[in-house]
Structure formats: C-alpha cells, structure tokens
Design an enzyme around this catalytic site. Structure first.
Site, short mmCIF file in Angstrom:
data_model
loop_
_atom_site.label_atom_id
_atom_site.label_comp_id
_atom_site.label_asym_id
_atom_site.label_seq_id
_atom_site.Cartn_x
_atom_site.Cartn_y
_atom_site.Cartn_z
N CYS A 284 23.09 20.97 12.74
CA CYS A 284 22.59 21.97 14.25
C CYS A 284 24.36 22.32 14.20
CB CYS A 284 22.18 20.83 14.88
SG CYS A 284 23.32 19.96 15.91
N CYS B 38 26.99 19.98 14.91
CA CYS B 38 27.77 19.80 13.82
C CYS B 38 29.18 20.75 13.77
CB CYS B 38 26.90 19.24 13.24
SG CYS B 38 25.66 18.40 13.22
N ASP C 27 33.57 61.90 3.42
CA ASP C 27 34.79 63.05 3.03
C ASP C 27 33.68 63.61 1.94
OD1 ASP C 27 37.06 62.84 0.89
OD2 ASP C 27 36.54 61.58 0.09
N ASP D 135 36.17 57.52 -1.03
CA ASP D 135 36.27 57.20 -2.05
C ASP D 135 37.45 56.84 -2.74
OD1 ASP D 135 35.99 60.01 -2.79
OD2 ASP D 135 34.73 59.63 -4.78
N ASP E 218 41.26 57.39 1.45
CA ASP E 218 40.79 57.88 2.38
C ASP E 218 40.86 56.37 2.83
OD1 ASP E 218 39.52 60.09 1.95
OD2 ASP E 218 38.25 59.27 0.22
#
Length: 744
Positions: free
Chosen positions: A32, A35, A431, A629, A633
């Site tokens: 649970c 725990c 971009d 990419d 960036d």
C-alpha cells in the site's frame, strides 16, 4: 539550428551528458501507499543518500547519492521489507510466483465455498450451515496458512513501528476468527452466529484482489517488455572472411553484421551493402517501412524487409537507441508525479488513523449498549474497508501505462513531472529549421557582387568543408567538395563561421556579421532584403582582410514538413497557441509562419537569447512547451515548462527535454499533449475513486451499514478497479493527420 554557427565543423551528434549515478532496487513486500512512505523514509535515513523514490506499481526504488547497495538493502530489511538489486530481480522468473498466487487463491476459494453457501442460502430459508467444528476446520487453513502472508507482513510493519494494509487485514480477519473461536468454545454445538465464513471470505477476496492486481500491473509493463524483446539474441558477423553467429552482447563497434530478410537488426549501425526496407514501428512509431541504402543509418531492433543488408555496427549495449529508449521509459515509470505528494501525505497517516477509527468504533458501539460481538464486527468492517492500496496505485499505474503507450507510438516521456506539466500547456514555441521545415535546405540563389558565382560558391564551400550543419551541407551539395578547405576555421556563436583562404580572412553568416563591419548597406543590403522578403534564409560572405568588402550573398530555401500545417491547426483547435522562434531573418521566418497560420514570430533570435524568450512568455502567464532539435535549442528546452525534442536532432537537445519525439514529425507534439491530458485525467479519476472508497466506506462501516464481508469485497475491488481504469490507456492512439492543414 537556425544559424550557421550553431555547430562547429565535425560530427553532428555529440555524446550525451553523463547520467547521474543511481541505484535501482526491487522491493518485495509492499502492499500500500503506507509501505511506500516507510521504505522511502528508511532509504533516506541511510548516510550518503540524497534522494529516494519508491514506486508501488513497479515495486522499485531509485536511490541517488554516494552509498553502497548493501547498506540500502539492510535499511529496507530493517523496515520490514526485502530489497534486491534490480538486475538480479529481473532474472527471477515471474511465472512461478504467478502460479503460486493463483494456486493459493484457488485453494482459499475451494475451502471458503462451503462456508459461503451456508451464508447465502440462509436468507432464502435453506439451512445449509455446517457444524461449528467443520466451519473451524475449513476456515483455519485459510486463516493461518493461506493468509499467513498478512500476518508476516503486518508483523514486520508493526515491529518497524508502522502499519500497512496487511496489518489491517490481519487484525480484521483475526478479530472475526477469534470471536468465532470464542463462541464455539463456549458452545461446541453452535452452528449459527459464527463468523468463520466472514474471516475466510475476507482473506479469499483480498488474495483474489492481490492476484488480479498483480496480473494487471504486469500488463502495465507490456510496452517495455515489447521494446526489450526487439533485440535478437544472436547476430551474424563477418569475421576472418567468414560469417559466424555470435551473441549480441559480444558485438563490437566496427563489426560487419549480415541481416537477412525477416531478421531484426542486432545493433545500431550504417548500411554498407545492400538495399531494403526496415520496419521501425515499435521504435519510432512510424507505421510505414523506411527505405535503406548504403550509407543510411539503421537502428537496432528494426525488422528487415525483403533485402539482405550488411551493416557496420556503430553503437552497442547501453549506447544503442533501443537501450536508451528503454532507459528513458524505465526512468519515467520509476518517477513520481507532483500530484503524488498529496497521496504521500495522506498515506503517511492512513493506517494509524484507520486503527484509531476502528478502536473508536468498537468503543462507541459498546457505549451505545451494543454487545461485544456487534462492536467487534463493526470494528472489523472498518479495518477491512480501508483501501490504502488503491491510493498507492492510483498515480503510478496511470503513469506506467501512459508512458508505455507513448513509447509504442514514438513519444518518449523522460519523467512524470513532464507528463503532468504537458497537460497544462497553453503555448507551443517551435524552432524552425529541422522542426517545422525538413532541415534539408538547398541553395536557391547565388548573388555574387563581383559577378563570379563560381568563386563565391567555392569560397563558401571551403569554409563549410567538414561541417554537418544543414546549411553547410546545402552549400557543399551546390558547389561540390572544395579543392582546398579553409584553415583556422572557427564558429562565431549566433553569427556564422570564420576562416582563412588564399591569404584572405573570410566570414560566412548572418546579416549581423556585415552590420558588425559596417558593410550591411548599399546594393548588397537591397539584394539581401529582396531575398528575405521572398522567404529565403540569407548568408553573407564577406572578406575582412586584407580588404573589407562583401563578396556576395547565398539564399537558402527549406521545404515545410508535410504534417506541419496539420500540427499547427490541431493545436489551434485544442486551444493551444503556436509561436515561431528562429535565428533566421524576419522575411524567411514570416514566410514559414504565414504558410502555417502562425501569428507570433520571434526572428533573428541569438541562440543564447532563446531561453530568455521562453522566460518572457512564461512571465506573461503562458505555460510554454518548446519544440526543437538543435544544440542551440537546448537552453530553451530546459527553460520551458515542457521541453520537447525531436529524436532526429542532437543528443544535447534530447538530454535537455522532458519529452522526446522519435520521429521528426511536428504532429506528434499535439499527440504528446493529448496523451498527457489523457493520462492526467486517469490519475484524477483513480484518485477520486481511491478517496471515495475510503471517505464513503469507512463511515458506513463504522455506522454498521456494511458487513465485514462486503467491506472486504469493496477493499479488494478498489485496487483492481484503479489498475483496470489505468489499463484503459493502452487503447490510446495518436490522432490521424493529413497534409492538408487540418486534422482528419
């Protein structure tokens, strides 16, 4: 990737930054949310530990810091649980454990059935109650043998000074069993008024719930197992002039492997011989086979089509794309979403509160004049209706299934925080080059000032020899490889590139270069403005020594990606604004923005200023996702609320982003946000039901309106329903798009 200076000449994909050291452990015995909190406290108390996160759904712990695994295992054991290194736990067969649990459920059901029959038939006037001694004989193995796990786990928790779900079940069933034993000892002929069936049925229902829950949790990791199964066990390698089969683990960079039709590629590499088509659907989400010819990169795990390929291995083991994908998904599934903090606070006090409520219930009924038998049964109902399991599973199961569904379709979510933040995105900042455009620009205009177009191209190519930048490749493609590359080449960040050729110092780059030398005027400026208005990216070639002059201009064009317009239209339909940020000139930026329907354009932005532009949008109240990419960036990706990198870009960009799109398809941006919203909705639904079970069930049980048996059934159902609801995310699919500018 919007300026010539965004990359030095050389390899385009630099190595990713080193990952922080972490120890992964498999944790046994957790049942649970309480725990989870207890194991985390135990781990954080170990000297040298800086952070510890425990996941109930994956039954894993990730610990950061300077500490030995043995010390962590000892701390977990002292807390009442058992920890093993994750690698060792993976080698342990799960099938045997599943069979064991299924057998226990079947035996418990078999022993409980006669007891249940008597209870069910009594209301319709059929007295099928067994003699008390036979009820005892049937209930005892269920209580003390099949239910022994609850005593063991409950005792470990109590010994550690805490409580868990097992303790509640053990106390509740023991109370019903003990009361029945007392009544039977007082009157051995007793058949009615015993509660052996309640104790046995509660144990059986909880065992059934745990088994169903384990099966459901196993299904949540199907996507990860499917990825892991992509790598073949052996590879066919050309060595010493002959082909030989070797284990994939023994492959080395530079090996030549032969991949026959229908086989999977054993490691990342590049095609050296042959042509074929590869199915990369499970890696990138791309449904159509991808054509491969000599020189083309291939990804380990891809399925070869009809041609025979000879592939040179370029990455093995943990450095392959497939291994990194699996690592990313595992990291995301092991992480905690911010919303989980609320659950952690509740679970920390849940079991003690339930125990106090059960005691108060018993005392309240006794003070109200009820018999001890009634008071005990009401307290039992309170103990077994409590559902900390559902609270602990609500968030991690949804995250596991959501991240797995994303991975199947080329959307890799690095952490749960990114998944949660993406649902609230209001502005997506794109971009331009390589993100919305193909990233394969071509030279469309050559404008020499002295009339020598060939000389202009030759000088520009000399400066770009060896560079992998898209604009550099375009120059080399138009001019051919130069006879003599320039010397002393260096990048001028945000401006361009500088080098020496035939005794002259040359610079190639943006208009800012010419501005810096006072050359951006006159006829060159007028021609540059005309190119920019036509949507061209313009590079200036200038000489600064021995003379200071403009040699000419190069105009570049870059086609839009086929799905770019549809991606922007979909975001707009979902109420999300789009903006364009680029280091390119305003004319080229506005041409792209107009074609795509983007109204906000940030042009001529230096790489170092992209992060500031993101922060400005955030200060205006926008929740920003940055999509890019390139290396330039990376700061903006890190500064955004959610960084989304294209897997076709650089490792630095992907390392800075919270989400990576394995295909360079901008349509996946909307899909990633949609998946985030869907997953977060499942988390909220799960938490609602988990809290509702307790907020409604506990008062009803305390008021005597729920029998212990019904309470036990509700408790078991709560965990199963939460996991089952999360599993519905497996049906998620990206929205189909076309190239006509709008979603279908």
């Amino acid at each position: 990737m919007d300026s010539l200076a965004s990359h030095l000449p050389g390899p385009r994909r630099p190595p990713a930054p080193p990952r922080p050291a972490a120890i992964d452990l498999a944790i046994e015995g957790m049942t649970c949310a309480g725990c989870v909190a207890r194991v985390e406290r135990a781990l954080r108390a170990v000297p040298g530990v800086t952070e510890a996160a425990v996941n109930l759904a994956t039954e894993r712990a990730r610990v950061s810091g300077t500490v030995e695994a043995a010390a962590l295992q000892q701390a977990v054991d002292q807390a009442g649980y058992h920890a093993t290194p994750l690698a060792a736990a993976r080698d342990r067969p799960r099938a045997a454990s599943a069979r064991h649990d299924r057998l226990h459920v079947a035996l418990a059901a078999l022993l409980t059935a006669p007891l249940l029959a008597g209870m069910l038939l009594q209301p319709v006037g059929i007295d099928a109650m067994l003699p008390g001694w036979l009820q005892l004989a049937l209930a005892t193995p269920v209580q003390l043998w099949l239910g022994a796990r609850f005593y063991a786990a409950g005792w470990r928790a109590a010994r550690a000074g805490a409580g868990n779900m097992d303790l509640l079940v053990a106390l509740g069933t023991s109370a019903a069993y003990g009361l029945s034993l007392y009544l039977l000892a007082r009157d051995p002929a007793l058949r009615h008024g015993l509660y052996f069936e309640a104790a046995a049925l509660i144990t059986t229902l909880v065992l059934l719930g745990r088994w169903l829950e384990a099966r459901a949790k196993h299904r949540t990791t199907e996507a990860l197992r499917a990825l892991g199964a992509l790598r073949p066990a052996t590879a066919r390698v050309r060595r010493d002039g002959a082909e030989q089969a070797v284990a994939v683990e023994t492959l080395r960079v530079g090996d030549l492997v032969v991949v026959r039709p229908g086989e999977r590629v054993p490691a990342d590499g590049a095609v050296r011989e042959g042509t074929s088509e590869l199915d990369e659907a499970l890696i990138t989400g791309e449904s159509l086979p991808v054509a491969k010819a000599p020189g083309a990169p291939v990804t380990g795990g891809a399925l070869n089509g009809t041609g025979l390929l000879v592939i040179e291995v370029t990455a093995v083991g943990a450095e392959t794309v497939l291994a990194r994908i699996i690592r990313l998904v595992e990291d995301a599934q092991a992480a905690k979403a911010p919303i989980q903090r609320l659950v952690d606070r509740v679970s920390a006090v849940f079991v003690p509160v339930v125990l106090a409520l059960a005691l108060a219930t018993a005392l309240g009924w006794l003070l109200a004049g009820a018999s001890a038998e009634v008071a005990v049964l009401r307290a039992v109902a309170v103990l077994v209706i409590a559902c900390p399991c559902a609270l602990g599973l609500a968030t991690p199961t949804a995250i596991m299934v959501g991240t797995g569904a994303g991975a199947r379709h080329g959307i890799l979510i690095k952490d749960a925080e990114a998944l949660e933040r993406a649902r609230a995105v209001t502005t997506v900042l794109f971009d331009k080059t390589g993100t919305l455009t193909e990233g394969r620009p071509s030279v469309t205009d050559v404008v020499p000032i002295d009339g020598d177009a060939g000389g202009l191209l030759a000088r520009a190519a000399a400066l770009q020899a060896g560079s992998e930048h898209p604009l550099a490749r375009a120059v080399l493609a138009r001019a051919g490889q130069p006879a003599l590359p320039a010397s002393a080449v260096r990048a001028l960040p945000g401006l361009g590139v500088e080098g020496k050729l035939d005794g002259a110092t040359l610079l190639l780059g943006s208009r800012r270069l010419a501005d810096g030398f006072g050359l951006a005027d006159g006829e060159p400026a007028r021609r540059a403005d005309a190119l920019a208005e036509a949507g061209r990216t313009v590079a200036w070639l200038i000489e600064t020594a021995p003379r200071r002059r403009v040699l000419g201009l190069l105009g570049f064009g870059d086609a839009l990606k086929p799905t770019a317009a549809a991606a922007i239209a979909r975001l707009r339909a979902d109420g999300i604004a789009s903006a364009l940020i680029t280091g390119d000139n305003r004319g080229a930026a506005h041409a792209v923005a107009t074609a795509l329907g983007i109204t906000r354009v940030l042009a001529e932005v230096m790489p170092a200023d992209k992060a500031a532009a993101v922060e400005a949008l955030r200060r205006d109240g926008a929740v920003v996702a940055m999509v890019g990419d390139g290396i330039n960036d990376a700061p903006a990706l890190a500064a955004a609320d959610v960084g989304i990198a294209l897997g076709t870009g650089t490792d630095v960009a992907m390392a800075s982003a919270g989400i990576t799109l394995m295909r360079g398809d901008p349509a996946l941006v909307g899909d990633a946000i949609a998946l985030s919203r869907r997953t977060y909705a499942k988390i909220r639904q799960n938490l609602f039901w988990a809290f509702a079970y307790n907020l409604v069930g506990l008062p009803l049980a305390a008021a005597g309106l729920l029998s212990p048996v019904i309470a036990g059934a509700a408790m078991a159902l709560s965990s199963v329903s939460v996991v089952t609801n999360a599993l519905s995310l497996r049906r998620w699919r990206p929205a189909p798009t076309n190239t006509g500018g709008a979603p279908r």
